[in-house]
Design a protein around this motif. Structure first.
Motif, short mmCIF file in Angstrom:
data_model
loop_
_atom_site.label_atom_id
_atom_site.label_comp_id
_atom_site.label_asym_id
_atom_site.label_seq_id
_atom_site.Cartn_x
_atom_site.Cartn_y
_atom_site.Cartn_z
N GLY A 21 -4.74 -10.33 -94.27
CA GLY A 21 -3.73 -11.32 -94.15
C GLY A 21 -3.86 -12.45 -95.04
O GLY A 21 -2.96 -13.31 -94.77
N ALA A 22 -5.01 -12.72 -95.52
CA ALA A 22 -5.47 -13.91 -96.16
C ALA A 22 -4.97 -14.19 -97.52
O ALA A 22 -4.60 -12.84 -98.28
N THR A 23 -4.48 -15.18 -98.08
CA THR A 23 -4.13 -15.19 -99.37
C THR A 23 -5.28 -14.97 -100.37
O THR A 23 -6.53 -14.90 -100.18
N ALA A 28 -9.40 -9.27 -103.20
CA ALA A 28 -10.64 -8.95 -102.54
C ALA A 28 -10.82 -7.71 -102.19
O ALA A 28 -11.88 -6.77 -102.44
N ARG A 29 -9.56 -6.92 -102.24
CA ARG A 29 -9.45 -5.42 -102.07
C ARG A 29 -10.15 -4.81 -103.18
O ARG A 29 -10.61 -3.80 -103.44
#
Length: 48
Positions: A21-23, A28-29
């Motif tokens: 849910g973060a910007t 990151a994924r």
């Protein structure tokens, strides 16, 4: 790495999604970024 720093009884938990849910979550994924909880202790100091 923890053992190299002198810790013993090292336990590492399962991966946690720290970016959900973060910007920037998609970035990151792409790099499989996860956080890990850990528990470790230092051995008692040896007195001479």
């Amino acid at each position: 790495m923890l053992e190299e720093a002198g810790f013993i009884d090292v336990t590492i938990g399962p991966p946690a999604d720290t970016f959900g849910g973060a910007t920037g979550e998609e970035k990151a994924r792409a790099y499989d970024v996860f956080g890990y909880a850990f528990l470790a202790r230092r051995p008692p100091a040896v007195s001479s």
